[in-house]
Design an enzyme around this catalytic site. Sequence first.
Site, mmCIF file in Angstrom:
data_model
loop_
_atom_site.group_PDB
_atom_site.id
_atom_site.type_symbol
_atom_site.label_atom_id
_atom_site.label_comp_id
_atom_site.label_asym_id
_atom_site.label_seq_id
_atom_site.Cartn_x
_atom_site.Cartn_y
_atom_site.Cartn_z
ATOM 1 N N PRO A 73 0.924 -1.207 -0.251
ATOM 2 C CA PRO A 73 0.356 0.245 -0.232
ATOM 3 C C PRO A 73 0.692 1.334 -0.136
ATOM 4 O O PRO A 73 2.048 1.238 0.546
ATOM 5 C CB PRO A 73 -0.759 -0.139 1.011
ATOM 6 C CG PRO A 73 -1.189 -1.862 1.690
ATOM 7 C CD PRO A 73 -0.037 -1.766 0.916
ATOM 8 N N ASN A 74 0.335 2.283 -0.657
ATOM 9 C CA ASN A 74 0.835 3.727 -0.858
ATOM 10 C C ASN A 74 2.050 3.722 -1.429
ATOM 11 O O ASN A 74 3.160 4.659 -1.882
ATOM 12 C CB ASN A 74 0.971 4.197 0.220
ATOM 13 C CG ASN A 74 -0.701 4.423 0.892
ATOM 14 O OD1 ASN A 74 -1.128 4.618 0.423
ATOM 15 N ND2 ASN A 74 -0.869 3.868 2.346
ATOM 16 N N ARG A 102 4.954 10.781 -2.101
ATOM 17 C CA ARG A 102 4.491 11.062 -0.667
ATOM 18 C C ARG A 102 5.663 11.378 0.352
ATOM 19 O O ARG A 102 7.295 10.367 0.362
ATOM 20 C CB ARG A 102 4.056 8.974 -1.226
ATOM 21 C CG ARG A 102 3.596 8.777 0.369
ATOM 22 C CD ARG A 102 4.010 7.119 0.857
ATOM 23 N NE ARG A 102 3.816 6.406 1.579
ATOM 24 C CZ ARG A 102 4.032 5.630 2.021
ATOM 25 N NH1 ARG A 102 4.279 5.057 1.380
ATOM 26 N NH2 ARG A 102 3.464 5.324 3.407
ATOM 27 N N TYR A 131 10.586 9.012 1.948
ATOM 28 C CA TYR A 131 11.187 8.319 1.401
ATOM 29 C C TYR A 131 11.448 8.388 -0.220
ATOM 30 O O TYR A 131 11.664 7.546 -0.891
ATOM 31 C CB TYR A 131 9.361 7.707 0.682
ATOM 32 C CG TYR A 131 8.864 6.929 1.893
ATOM 33 C CD1 TYR A 131 9.086 5.906 2.643
ATOM 34 C CD2 TYR A 131 7.365 7.304 2.404
ATOM 35 C CE1 TYR A 131 8.300 5.656 4.046
ATOM 36 C CE2 TYR A 131 6.541 7.080 3.649
ATOM 37 C CZ TYR A 131 7.409 5.768 3.546
ATOM 38 O OH TYR A 131 6.558 5.817 4.956
ATOM 39 N N ASN A 153 7.829 -5.050 -0.331
ATOM 40 C CA ASN A 153 7.890 -4.005 0.361
ATOM 41 C C ASN A 153 6.603 -4.131 1.077
ATOM 42 O O ASN A 153 5.702 -3.471 0.308
ATOM 43 C CB ASN A 153 8.774 -2.455 0.367
ATOM 44 C CG ASN A 153 8.865 -1.572 1.295
ATOM 45 O OD1 ASN A 153 7.709 -1.840 2.699
ATOM 46 N ND2 ASN A 153 8.941 -0.641 1.226
ATOM 47 N N ALA A 166 2.505 -0.102 5.032
ATOM 48 C CA ALA A 166 1.728 0.218 6.849
ATOM 49 C C ALA A 166 1.267 -1.720 6.432
ATOM 50 O O ALA A 166 1.688 -2.104 8.244
ATOM 51 C CB ALA A 166 0.855 0.520 6.538
ATOM 52 N N HIS A 193 2.931 -4.288 9.463
ATOM 53 C CA HIS A 193 3.247 -3.529 10.920
ATOM 54 C C HIS A 193 1.611 -4.292 11.499
ATOM 55 O O HIS A 193 1.374 -4.489 12.813
ATOM 56 C CB HIS A 193 3.081 -2.516 11.385
ATOM 57 C CG HIS A 193 4.296 -1.663 10.513
ATOM 58 N ND1 HIS A 193 5.472 -1.590 10.803
ATOM 59 C CD2 HIS A 193 4.280 -0.301 9.735
ATOM 60 C CE1 HIS A 193 5.946 -0.500 10.214
ATOM 61 N NE2 HIS A 193 5.596 -0.048 9.517
ATOM 62 N N GLU A 205 12.468 -9.142 3.069
ATOM 63 C CA GLU A 205 11.626 -7.896 3.694
ATOM 64 C C GLU A 205 12.636 -6.703 3.902
ATOM 65 O O GLU A 205 13.489 -6.544 3.850
ATOM 66 C CB GLU A 205 11.451 -7.755 5.366
ATOM 67 C CG GLU A 205 10.139 -6.811 5.869
ATOM 68 C CD GLU A 205 9.685 -6.625 7.215
ATOM 69 O OE1 GLU A 205 9.851 -7.802 7.977
ATOM 70 O OE2 GLU A 205 10.072 -6.259 7.975
ATOM 71 N N HIS A 224 13.093 -2.021 3.116
ATOM 72 C CA HIS A 224 12.032 -0.650 3.633
ATOM 73 C C HIS A 224 12.858 0.158 3.492
ATOM 74 O O HIS A 224 14.165 0.171 3.626
ATOM 75 C CB HIS A 224 11.965 -1.118 5.387
ATOM 76 C CG HIS A 224 10.257 -2.203 5.794
ATOM 77 N ND1 HIS A 224 9.117 -1.742 5.265
ATOM 78 C CD2 HIS A 224 11.192 -3.182 6.350
ATOM 79 C CE1 HIS A 224 8.571 -3.098 5.965
ATOM 80 N NE2 HIS A 224 9.997 -3.419 6.831
ATOM 81 N N ARG A 272 11.191 4.791 13.754
ATOM 82 C CA ARG A 272 10.316 6.101 13.364
ATOM 83 C C ARG A 272 9.679 6.068 14.765
ATOM 84 O O ARG A 272 9.686 5.516 15.765
ATOM 85 C CB ARG A 272 9.695 5.956 12.374
ATOM 86 C CG ARG A 272 10.844 6.159 11.079
ATOM 87 C CD ARG A 272 10.177 5.799 9.475
ATOM 88 N NE ARG A 272 9.246 6.753 9.351
ATOM 89 C CZ ARG A 272 7.872 6.174 8.548
ATOM 90 N NH1 ARG A 272 8.310 5.504 7.526
ATOM 91 N NH2 ARG A 272 7.146 7.376 8.067
ATOM 92 N N ARG A 288 5.640 1.051 14.410
ATOM 93 C CA ARG A 288 6.405 0.857 13.120
ATOM 94 C C ARG A 288 7.105 -0.085 13.830
ATOM 95 O O ARG A 288 7.897 -0.251 13.022
ATOM 96 C CB ARG A 288 6.898 1.897 11.938
ATOM 97 C CG ARG A 288 6.012 3.294 11.651
ATOM 98 C CD ARG A 288 6.738 3.396 10.669
ATOM 99 N NE ARG A 288 6.459 4.671 10.290
ATOM 100 C CZ ARG A 288 4.806 4.415 10.044
ATOM 101 N NH1 ARG A 288 4.946 4.313 8.731
ATOM 102 N NH2 ARG A 288 4.188 5.881 9.692
HETATM 103 C C1 DQA Z 1 7.717 1.036 4.224
HETATM 104 C C2 DQA Z 1 8.260 1.562 5.963
HETATM 105 C C3 DQA Z 1 6.657 1.427 6.291
HETATM 106 O O1 DQA Z 1 6.253 1.673 7.631
HETATM 107 C C4 DQA Z 1 5.271 2.377 5.447
HETATM 108 O O2 DQA Z 1 3.875 1.852 6.685
HETATM 109 C C5 DQA Z 1 5.563 2.696 4.248
HETATM 110 C C6 DQA Z 1 6.816 2.737 3.656
HETATM 111 C C7 DQA Z 1 8.865 1.718 3.871
HETATM 112 O O3 DQA Z 1 9.548 1.594 2.696
HETATM 113 O O4 DQA Z 1 10.086 2.245 4.748
HETATM 114 O O5 DQA Z 1 4.360 2.190 3.495
HETATM 115 O O6 DQA Z 1 7.521 0.111 4.371
#
Ligand code: DQA
Length: 163
Positions: free
Chosen positions: A17-18, A25, A30, A82, A85, A88, A106, A108, A115, A119
């Site tokens: 997501p996102n 963003r 990021y 990745n 969110a 978590h 995994e 990020h 953070r 998280r």
């Molecule tokens: C993330 C870290 C996560 O906590 C966050 O919700 C993201 C991006 C990262 O790539 O740093 O969406 O996975």
Amino acid sequence: MAQPPAGAALVFLLNGPNLNRLGRREPHVYGRQSLHDILSELERHARSLGLALEARQSNHEGALVDWLHEAEDRGALAVILNAGALTHTSLALRDAIAAIAVPVIEVHLSNPAAREPFRHRSRIAPVVRGVIQGFGALSYRLALDAVAAMRQERPGGEDQRHD
Ligand code: DQA
């Protein structure tokens, strides 16, 4: 985009997501590169390592679960994930990772441990092969390097998980 070399091992790169909003963003967290730009570089790097990247992004948990299953069904060497969110919160992703024999890395961009407290816990960390975080877009590249190094260590890419 150029084809991967014949015989290249398949690696799934899954973004949750996102992450389709990368570049606009929270760029202070990021970075300014879009997912498209990051993927173009990664495709090139994967080819140079003899890996064929299958990159997908979804904002939906179920799609990520389906793609984890598909990675196993298609004999992928590894999955780079990745989960955004969902990292978590998602027991479904945790179970999907535990259900497949394909090693999952995994990833990020940010360092979640540095953070907000929510998280700090990763639901998926206990069932992945390893975690790379905090290096921005470089985190993905380091994950690809890890996959290539794992392949060198164990020709055939057998399951090396110990969970
Ligand atoms: C993330 C870290 C996560 O906590 C966050 O919700 C993201 C991006 C990262 O790539 O740093 O969406 O996975």
